[in-house]
Design a protein around this motif. Structure first.
Motif, PDB file in Angstrom:
ATOM      1  N   PRO A 137      43.204  62.408  56.141  1.00 26.19           N
ATOM      2  CA  PRO A 137      44.186  61.678  56.939  1.00 26.19           C
ATOM      3  C   PRO A 137      44.757  60.463  56.201  1.00 26.19           C
ATOM      4  CG  PRO A 137      41.985  61.154  57.680  1.00 26.19           C
ATOM      5  CD  PRO A 137      41.851  62.215  56.631  1.00 26.19           C
ATOM      6  N   ALA A 138      44.035  59.995  55.180  1.00 17.60           N
ATOM      7  CA  ALA A 138      44.463  58.818  54.422  1.00 17.60           C
ATOM      8  C   ALA A 138      43.778  58.848  53.063  1.00 17.60           C
ATOM      9  CB  ALA A 138      44.063  57.534  55.163  1.00 17.60           C
ATOM     10  N   SER A 139      44.301  58.068  52.156  1.00 19.54           N
ATOM     11  CA  SER A 139      43.636  57.927  50.860  1.00 19.54           C
ATOM     12  C   SER A 139      42.430  57.020  51.038  1.00 19.54           C
ATOM     13  CB  SER A 139      44.597  57.320  49.833  1.00 19.54           C
ATOM     14  OG  SER A 139      45.668  58.209  49.598  1.00 19.54           O
ATOM     15  N   GLY A 140      41.337  57.364  50.359  1.00 17.08           N
ATOM     16  CA  GLY A 140      40.135  56.550  50.479  1.00 17.08           C
ATOM     17  C   GLY A 140      38.924  57.259  49.925  1.00 17.08           C
ATOM     18  N   THR A 141      37.773  56.988  50.535  1.00 19.18           N
ATOM     19  CA  THR A 141      36.501  57.530  50.071  1.00 19.18           C
ATOM     20  C   THR A 141      35.898  58.429  51.142  1.00 19.18           C
ATOM     21  OG1 THR A 141      36.118  55.515  48.810  1.00 19.18           O
ATOM     22  CG2 THR A 141      34.204  56.919  49.206  1.00 19.18           C
ATOM     23  N   LEU A 142      35.428  59.595  50.731  1.00 20.26           N
ATOM     24  CA  LEU A 142      34.732  60.492  51.647  1.00 20.26           C
ATOM     25  C   LEU A 142      33.337  59.905  51.873  1.00 20.26           C
ATOM     26  CD1 LEU A 142      35.023  63.327  53.044  1.00 20.26           C
ATOM     27  CD2 LEU A 142      33.579  64.156  51.188  1.00 20.26           C
ATOM     28  N   THR A 143      33.038  59.519  53.109  1.00 15.01           N
ATOM     29  CA  THR A 143      31.744  58.895  53.395  1.00 15.01           C
ATOM     30  C   THR A 143      30.750  59.871  54.009  1.00 15.01           C
ATOM     31  OG1 THR A 143      32.516  58.107  55.540  1.00 15.01           O
ATOM     32  CG2 THR A 143      32.735  56.601  53.656  1.00 15.01           C
ATOM     33  N   ALA A 144      31.227  60.995  54.554  1.00 16.07           N
ATOM     34  CA  ALA A 144      30.329  61.991  55.147  1.00 16.07           C
ATOM     35  C   ALA A 144      30.985  63.355  55.068  1.00 16.07           C
ATOM     36  CB  ALA A 144      30.021  61.639  56.593  1.00 16.07           C
ATOM     37  N   LEU A 145      30.166  64.381  54.830  1.00 18.16           N
ATOM     38  CA  LEU A 145      30.645  65.768  54.799  1.00 18.16           C
ATOM     39  C   LEU A 145      29.661  66.610  55.596  1.00 18.16           C
ATOM     40  CD1 LEU A 145      32.663  67.864  53.773  1.00 18.16           C
ATOM     41  CD2 LEU A 145      31.203  68.120  51.741  1.00 18.16           C
ATOM     42  N   HIS A 146      30.100  67.080  56.767  1.00 19.73           N
ATOM     43  CA  HIS A 146      29.237  67.872  57.650  1.00 19.73           C
ATOM     44  C   HIS A 146      29.563  69.355  57.586  1.00 19.73           C
ATOM     45  CE1 HIS A 146      27.593  64.229  59.391  1.00 19.73           C
ATOM     46  NE2 HIS A 146      28.825  63.761  59.451  1.00 19.73           N
ATOM     47  N   ALA A 147      30.695  69.712  57.005  1.00 17.75           N
ATOM     48  CA  ALA A 147      31.108  71.111  56.921  1.00 17.75           C
ATOM     49  C   ALA A 147      30.366  71.797  55.779  1.00 17.75           C
ATOM     50  CB  ALA A 147      32.613  71.200  56.692  1.00 17.75           C
ATOM     51  N   ALA A 148      30.074  73.077  55.977  1.00 18.29           N
ATOM     52  CA  ALA A 148      29.444  73.883  54.935  1.00 18.29           C
ATOM     53  C   ALA A 148      29.984  75.303  55.061  1.00 18.29           C
ATOM     54  CB  ALA A 148      27.940  73.878  55.093  1.00 18.29           C
ATOM     55  N   PRO A 149      30.254  75.970  53.952  1.00 20.62           N
ATOM     56  CA  PRO A 149      30.769  77.340  54.022  1.00 20.62           C
ATOM     57  C   PRO A 149      29.861  78.236  54.872  1.00 20.62           C
ATOM     58  CG  PRO A 149      30.916  76.502  51.790  1.00 20.62           C
ATOM     59  CD  PRO A 149      30.128  75.494  52.575  1.00 20.62           C
ATOM     60  N   GLY A 150      30.506  79.021  55.739  1.00 18.28           N
ATOM     61  CA  GLY A 150      29.792  79.931  56.627  1.00 18.28           C
ATOM     62  C   GLY A 150      29.404  79.316  57.960  1.00 18.28           C
ATOM     63  N   ARG A 151      29.534  78.013  58.091  1.00 13.24           N
ATOM     64  CA  ARG A 151      29.144  77.339  59.338  1.00 13.24           C
ATOM     65  C   ARG A 151      30.184  77.590  60.420  1.00 13.24           C
ATOM     66  NH1 ARG A 151      29.361  71.033  60.550  1.00 13.24           N
ATOM     67  NH2 ARG A 151      28.709  71.138  62.711  1.00 13.24           N
ATOM     68  N   GLN A 152      29.734  77.970  61.612  1.00 19.65           N
ATOM     69  CA  GLN A 152      30.593  78.118  62.784  1.00 19.65           C
ATOM     70  C   GLN A 152      30.786  76.735  63.396  1.00 19.65           C
ATOM     71  OE1 GLN A 152      31.888  81.029  64.251  1.00 19.65           O
ATOM     72  NE2 GLN A 152      31.211  82.110  62.432  1.00 19.65           N
ATOM     73  N   VAL A 153      32.004  76.383  63.755  1.00 15.40           N
ATOM     74  CA  VAL A 153      32.271  75.083  64.376  1.00 15.40           C
ATOM     75  C   VAL A 153      33.047  75.279  65.667  1.00 15.40           C
ATOM     76  CG1 VAL A 153      32.198  73.791  62.214  1.00 15.40           C
ATOM     77  CG2 VAL A 153      34.368  74.710  63.011  1.00 15.40           C
ATOM     78  N   GLU A 154      32.822  74.387  66.596  1.00 15.90           N
ATOM     79  CA  GLU A 154      33.559  74.367  67.858  1.00 15.90           C
ATOM     80  C   GLU A 154      34.719  73.390  67.733  1.00 15.90           C
ATOM     81  OE1 GLU A 154      33.004  76.268  70.549  1.00 15.90           O
ATOM     82  OE2 GLU A 154      31.429  77.250  69.398  1.00 15.90           O
ATOM     83  N   VAL A 155      35.659  73.470  68.644  1.00 14.74           N
ATOM     84  CA  VAL A 155      36.760  72.516  68.643  1.00 14.74           C
ATOM     85  C   VAL A 155      36.181  71.108  68.790  1.00 14.74           C
ATOM     86  CG1 VAL A 155      37.205  72.621  71.135  1.00 14.74           C
ATOM     87  CG2 VAL A 155      39.053  72.037  69.598  1.00 14.74           C
ATOM     88  N   GLY A 156      36.662  70.168  67.970  1.00 12.71           N
ATOM     89  CA  GLY A 156      36.199  68.784  68.024  1.00 12.71           C
ATOM     90  C   GLY A 156      34.970  68.497  67.194  1.00 12.71           C
ATOM     91  N   ALA A 157      34.411  69.520  66.520  1.00 13.25           N
ATOM     92  CA  ALA A 157      33.222  69.285  65.681  1.00 13.25           C
ATOM     93  C   ALA A 157      33.598  68.381  64.511  1.00 13.25           C
ATOM     94  CB  ALA A 157      32.669  70.612  65.166  1.00 13.25           C
ATOM     95  N   LEU A 158      32.714  67.464  64.172  1.00 12.14           N
ATOM     96  CA  LEU A 158      32.945  66.552  63.055  1.00 12.14           C
ATOM     97  C   LEU A 158      32.742  67.305  61.743  1.00 12.14           C
ATOM     98  CD1 LEU A 158      33.501  63.650  62.078  1.00 12.14           C
ATOM     99  CD2 LEU A 158      31.025  63.260  62.191  1.00 12.14           C
ATOM    100  N   LEU A 159      33.792  67.361  60.917  1.00 17.10           N
ATOM    101  CA  LEU A 159      33.731  68.060  59.638  1.00 17.10           C
ATOM    102  C   LEU A 159      33.449  67.091  58.496  1.00 17.10           C
ATOM    103  CD1 LEU A 159      36.831  70.384  60.125  1.00 17.10           C
ATOM    104  CD2 LEU A 159      34.420  70.952  60.494  1.00 17.10           C
TER     105      LEU A 159
END
Length: 172
Positions: A137-159
């Motif tokens: 959404p903006a230039s900066g630093t990635l502070t958290a990564l919760h997504a992983a290949p193959g993971r099922q996510v629901e709407v609104g899940a934090l990626l």
């Protein structure tokens, strides 16, 4: 089979979740052994609990407040939103899944601490047989990564979370 319908309510000190299916034979409760739905209408629900019929009178007040008269007591509950506003629960820069799907790819070399630029694709979701890019959404630093290949996510899940770069002040 389809997923169950889910309704959530808050009582005085606890949250309650009701899961059910609407079938040709009527409403079928899920996760309540020994409970059979005999009748379900907006103002009354009749349940058979371990062979004993119980009637619950329902009154809705002010849209989200529900009063339930049980055979032995009365309760007032607040209906919780099916889709709570995720922005109220997330820190700025949070990347939320816009739809349910499967994480199919993460940008190469992406890890917490990485520098990202606005609009840079970070995560790819597959939903409805289409691939969707989730971008910074903006230039900066990635502070958290919760997504992983193959993971099922629901709407609104934090990626992921991107902390925007501080705005530089220009001296005049």
């Amino acid at each position: 089979p389809s997923q169950p319908q889910v309704k959530r309510y808050r009582g005085r000190d606890t949250e309650h979740e009701v899961r059910y299916h609407v079938t040709r034979r009527g409403v079928q409760a899920e996760g309540f052994p020994g409970v059979r739905v005999r009748h379900a209408a907006p103002d009354v629900v009749r349940l058979e609990v371990d062979g004993v019929d119980n009637e619950f009178r329902i009154t809705v007040h002010e849209g989200d407040r529900i009063h339930v008269d049980t055979p032995t007591s009365a309760h007032t509950l607040t209906r919780l939103s099916r889709f709570p506003d995720p922005t109220a629960q997330r820190e700025p820069g949070s990347l939320l899944a816009p739809m349910p799907g499967t994480v199919v790819r993460i940008a190469e070399g992406l890890a917490p601490g990485a520098t990202v630029t606005a609009g840079q694709p970070l995560v790819w979701l597959e939903a409805m047989k289409m691939e969707h890019r989730i971008t910074a959404p903006a230039s900066g630093t990635l502070t958290a990564l919760h997504a992983a290949p193959g993971r099922q996510v629901e709407v609104g899940a934090l990626l992921a979370v991107v902390q925007a770069a501080a705005q530089e002040e220009h001296a005049s």
